[in-house]
Design a protein around this motif. Sequence first.
Motif, PDB file in Angstrom:
ATOM      1  N   PHE A  21      56.503  68.359  37.305  1.00 15.11           N
ATOM      2  CA  PHE A  21      55.344  67.842  36.577  1.00 15.11           C
ATOM      3  C   PHE A  21      54.043  68.284  37.216  1.00 15.11           C
ATOM      4  N   ASN A  36      59.403  67.622  28.989  1.00  8.83           N
ATOM      5  CA  ASN A  36      58.105  66.955  29.107  1.00  8.83           C
ATOM      6  C   ASN A  36      56.979  67.960  28.858  1.00  8.83           C
ATOM      7  N   ALA A  81      60.004  57.102  26.089  1.00 13.39           N
ATOM      8  CA  ALA A  81      60.050  58.411  26.739  1.00 13.39           C
ATOM      9  C   ALA A  81      60.484  59.536  25.807  1.00 13.39           C
ATOM     10  N   SER A 130      52.527  59.143  39.313  1.00 14.86           N
ATOM     11  CA  SER A 130      53.261  59.653  38.152  1.00 14.86           C
ATOM     12  C   SER A 130      54.669  59.073  38.092  1.00 14.86           C
ATOM     13  N   GLU A 172      56.124  57.181  34.766  1.00 10.12           N
ATOM     14  CA  GLU A 172      57.372  57.556  34.097  1.00 10.12           C
ATOM     15  C   GLU A 172      58.328  56.377  34.013  1.00 10.12           C
ATOM     16  N   HIS A 218      57.234  54.283  31.096  1.00  5.07           N
ATOM     17  CA  HIS A 218      57.633  54.913  29.829  1.00  5.07           C
ATOM     18  C   HIS A 218      59.108  54.640  29.527  1.00  5.07           C
ATOM     19  N   HIS A 228      60.714  62.879  34.192  1.00  2.00           N
ATOM     20  CA  HIS A 228      59.504  63.584  33.747  1.00  2.00           C
ATOM     21  C   HIS A 228      59.347  64.944  34.409  1.00  2.00           C
TER      22      HIS A 228
END
Length: 386
Positions: free
Chosen positions: A331, A178, A354, A341, A345, A348, A325
Amino acid sequence: MASQIQGAITGIGELKPVRYSEGKTTLSLIAESVRLAIQDAGISKEDVDGLLVGPQVGETPQHVPATVSEYLGIDPTMSNTVDLGGATGPGMIWRAAAAIQAGMCETVVCVLANKNEKGETLRSPNRNPIREFDVPFGASGANTSYALLKRQHMEEYGSTQEDFARLAYWHRKNAQLNPDAIFYGKPVEVEDILASPMIADPLHLLEIVMPVAGGAAVVVTSAEKAAEGNHKPVYLKGAGEKITHRAVSQAPSIDALPFNYSIPRALEQARTNIEDIDLLSLYDCYTSVVATTLESAGLCKPGEFGEFVKKHSFGHDGDYPLNTHGGQLGFGQADLAGGMSHVVEAVHQLRGEAGNRQIPDAKNALVTGNGATLSETTALVLGGER
């Protein structure tokens, strides 16, 4: 059978975390996050009639929804402050869906952001039982409280430092896929984690999130309206929430922590089980939280997370993808936005967007949020199919 709340996520926006925000205000980070989310959803700010924000937005300790609404230039018919610590992000999602289902609004923006100025520490007045029962004995912050949780697990079940370090290793490993992760390009081994400074015995530095600046916003609308969006909708299929305490001195026994209720509740409402979950997007402020969450989810028996982690792979191509992620440990944690977050994710992954960390054919995700010291918990089941 628990009743279902209908709603769908149609837009997400997340700022790349940075160590320090260099003069930006929290309100400006909120605005940037919202702009990205509504752009992703293919709507304009005039379409937004609901707003959920977190407490104590840097520039205003009161009237937070009104201040943020004014700054964004929107006039919602439903607004509220959600105050669940790290569980705030996931907690916003089901509240938004419930408000839509109740007919209070149609399209809700859920947003959290935080500045992080070098040398500046923002504190709000704290007047609660922690000051009487915890602080006099040294439990004055999150590090100490989560260290107690880890120590309790080690004493009751015999879990080892290596068991917890393997969780931190997987989060940092996943972060290497990521580019937006604060620790992208900085992998670590289990030995590195165990050799990092002891911050609050038995917690090492690399088992603890690093505060950053950033923000995230999510657009939630009705399942029917979601079909008009730019992307494949991600549906809310189940939610569970539970609060058991605030101060760590008042916490229940380790086998009665609140995730033991909120996760099964979310799975029941979604009419699924843990083995049908393709992504574990679990709140990870400390390794001790991830350990107990795996056990509360029913992936292993209480006290056996260490053996579970040894036997399985937690990358995007593993048998139990976990925080693909990088989680907050890899992250970064932009205050309450760190919890959001995990929602971003999951979206995604369920959209199939992703990139090089994409889980093959991901259909369902379990998202969790945790506030205080495993005190306020929220669990969501999100799915790519209604």
